[in-house]
Design a protein around this motif. Structure first.
Motif, PDB file in Angstrom:
ATOM      1  N   VAL A 141     -11.806 -79.428  50.978  1.00 64.13           N
ATOM      2  CA  VAL A 141     -12.547 -80.588  51.470  1.00 64.13           C
ATOM      3  C   VAL A 141     -11.956 -81.031  52.805  1.00 64.13           C
ATOM      4  O   VAL A 141     -10.739 -81.064  52.966  1.00 64.13           O
ATOM      5  N   ALA A 142     -12.834 -81.355  53.758  1.00 65.74           N
ATOM      6  CA  ALA A 142     -12.416 -81.934  55.035  1.00 65.74           C
ATOM      7  C   ALA A 142     -13.030 -83.323  55.131  1.00 65.74           C
ATOM      8  O   ALA A 142     -14.235 -83.491  54.922  1.00 65.74           O
ATOM      9  N   PHE A 143     -12.196 -84.310  55.426  1.00 68.10           N
ATOM     10  CA  PHE A 143     -12.674 -85.677  55.622  1.00 68.10           C
ATOM     11  C   PHE A 143     -12.761 -85.945  57.118  1.00 68.10           C
ATOM     12  O   PHE A 143     -11.827 -85.639  57.866  1.00 68.10           O
TER      13      PHE A 143
ATOM     14  N   MET B 291     -23.021 -80.095  45.435  1.00 63.77           N
ATOM     15  CA  MET B 291     -22.168 -81.152  45.934  1.00 63.77           C
ATOM     16  C   MET B 291     -20.824 -81.198  45.205  1.00 63.77           C
ATOM     17  O   MET B 291     -19.924 -81.900  45.598  1.00 63.77           O
ATOM     18  N   ASN B 292     -20.677 -80.460  44.107  1.00 63.83           N
ATOM     19  CA  ASN B 292     -19.447 -80.480  43.328  1.00 63.83           C
ATOM     20  C   ASN B 292     -18.307 -79.892  44.150  1.00 63.83           C
ATOM     21  O   ASN B 292     -18.410 -78.793  44.662  1.00 63.83           O
TER      22      ASN B 292
ATOM     23  N   LYS C  74     -16.227 -78.327  51.992  1.00 56.25           N
ATOM     24  CA  LYS C  74     -17.127 -79.473  51.918  1.00 56.25           C
ATOM     25  C   LYS C  74     -16.686 -80.497  52.956  1.00 56.25           C
ATOM     26  O   LYS C  74     -15.512 -80.844  53.030  1.00 56.25           O
ATOM     27  N   VAL C  75     -17.636 -80.970  53.755  1.00 52.73           N
ATOM     28  CA  VAL C  75     -17.331 -81.930  54.818  1.00 52.73           C
ATOM     29  C   VAL C  75     -17.830 -83.301  54.387  1.00 52.73           C
ATOM     30  O   VAL C  75     -19.026 -83.500  54.154  1.00 52.73           O
ATOM     31  N   ILE C  76     -16.891 -84.244  54.264  1.00 55.20           N
ATOM     32  CA  ILE C  76     -17.215 -85.600  53.829  1.00 55.20           C
ATOM     33  C   ILE C  76     -16.931 -86.559  54.975  1.00 55.20           C
ATOM     34  O   ILE C  76     -15.796 -86.653  55.443  1.00 55.20           O
TER      35      ILE C  76
END
Length: 85
Positions: A48-50, A41-42, A7-9
């Motif tokens: 996760v990548a910020f 989106m969970n 997931k890219v945030i």
């Protein structure tokens, strides 16, 4: 990253950003980016990548469009920026 189920945030202050504590990172985001369902989106069980931008221009707009979610880290005081080292 997305091909590997990461997931890219994007971390940027925009009109579409939600505060960190309301994001899916904490499992509470009712908003989505790109019409994705809340289940999509969970992040629990996912990597996760910020994405952080530079001090002058922040995160590039094309990069923001590719992010699964946009979050803001509100700051106090005169400046509205966060330095990353």
């Amino acid at each position: 990253l997305k091909q590997n189920n990461v997931k890219v945030i994007g971390v940027e202050t925009t009109s579409r950003s939600v505060p960190l504590w309301k994001s899916s990172f904490f499992g509470t985001n009712k908003n989505s980016v790109g019409g994705k369902d809340k289940e999509d989106m969970n992040i629990h069980g996912r990597h996760v990548a910020f994405v952080f931008g530079n001090e002058m221009i922040g995160v590039d707009t094309q990069c923001l469009e590719e992010c699964d979610e946009l979050i803001a880290l509100p700051t106090h005081g005169v400046k509205n920026s966060l330095n990353v080292a």
